[in-house]
Design an enzyme around this catalytic site. Sequence first.
Site, PDB file in Angstrom:
ATOM      1  N   SER A 182       1.295  -1.160   0.236  1.00  0.00           N
ATOM      2  CA  SER A 182      -0.052  -0.349  -0.124  1.00  0.00           C
ATOM      3  C   SER A 182       0.982   0.744  -0.348  1.00  0.00           C
ATOM      4  O   SER A 182       0.332   2.944  -0.164  1.00  0.00           O
ATOM      5  CB  SER A 182      -0.909  -0.001   1.248  1.00  0.00           C
ATOM      6  N   HIS A 219      -2.586  -2.914  -6.368  1.00  0.00           N
ATOM      7  CA  HIS A 219      -2.876  -2.575  -5.079  1.00  0.00           C
ATOM      8  C   HIS A 219      -4.048  -3.121  -5.268  1.00  0.00           C
ATOM      9  O   HIS A 219      -4.641  -2.036  -5.317  1.00  0.00           O
ATOM     10  CB  HIS A 219      -2.284  -1.448  -4.801  1.00  0.00           C
ATOM     11  N   GLU A 254      -4.698  -0.465  -8.137  1.00  0.00           N
ATOM     12  CA  GLU A 254      -4.184   1.043  -8.690  1.00  0.00           C
ATOM     13  C   GLU A 254      -2.807  -0.115  -8.477  1.00  0.00           C
ATOM     14  O   GLU A 254      -2.155  -1.052  -8.415  1.00  0.00           O
ATOM     15  CB  GLU A 254      -4.015   1.531  -7.113  1.00  0.00           C
ATOM     16  N   ASN A 284      -3.575   5.950  -0.761  1.00  0.00           N
ATOM     17  CA  ASN A 284      -2.656   6.457   0.794  1.00  0.00           C
ATOM     18  C   ASN A 284      -1.915   7.921   0.204  1.00  0.00           C
ATOM     19  O   ASN A 284      -2.728   8.233   1.843  1.00  0.00           O
ATOM     20  CB  ASN A 284      -2.064   5.098   0.975  1.00  0.00           C
TER      21      ASN A 284
END
Length: 278
Positions: free
Chosen positions: A115, A136, A148, A186
């Site tokens: 992540s 991801h 992702e 994130n």
Amino acid sequence: MKFGVIGAGQMGGGIAQVAAQSGFDVLVQDMKQEFLDRGRAVIQKSLAKLHEKGRLPDVPEAVLARIQFTTNLTDFADCDLVVEAIVENERVKADLFRQLGQIVKPEGVLASNTSSIPITALASASGRPDRFIGMHFMNPVPLMQLVEVIRGYSTSDATAQYVTETAHKMGKTPLACNDFPGFVSNRILMPMLNEAIQCVMEGVAEPEAIDGIMKLGMNHPMGPLTLADFIGLDTCLAIMEVLHQGLGDDKYRPSPLLRKMVQAGLLGRKSGQGFYSY
């Protein structure tokens, strides 16, 4: 296609399940047989639930039959794609990819579900940086649409295209981004969760009020503190530290309350206590 997954936890199990639902032959590895047994039980339960709701075209047994479990990394030699979903620790992941780079057939693609850890660094460790990429997935994997797709410095166009097509075959929506700390998801999400934790620390409002304001005012399906508990406060802290170190800006400094709660073992849902009790 032979699809490998390293790690039978929440993320690894979910990735394996979706890959098997998509008709791939899946191999899942973990360190101990008990982790594999637990992972299998979770997948079984998830498939049964989807079947009950009429959202699984196949019978659960047929999907499960496409998944094999092993404790042995050398079994991945003939995999076309291997996705790693182990602990969020750069050293441990790099060690794993050093091994996989020697084991998996030369044309095989290696991917990390990290992540926040730099894809380029893991790609270098693998010894095949052109055939390395970030994939991801979002939690819970069987329900969440996004993957992702993160290109490292040396990721080839062919690798990116192959992984994008694979994600489409898995019924996901792949969206591309480049290898910067926290990627997109994130880098935007974690500072918001961190700010919500800061609000608790400064006594701006009670956790329930903070979550209620973000749900009702911003139309978020889950409040930021509930989400932090769901992700795991230790994971949130690890990602904030990657952002802080990688971007060098104090706006990414982890909240002292977040750090203190992790030190106290209050990790959220997985430990039974975070901002809420479970």
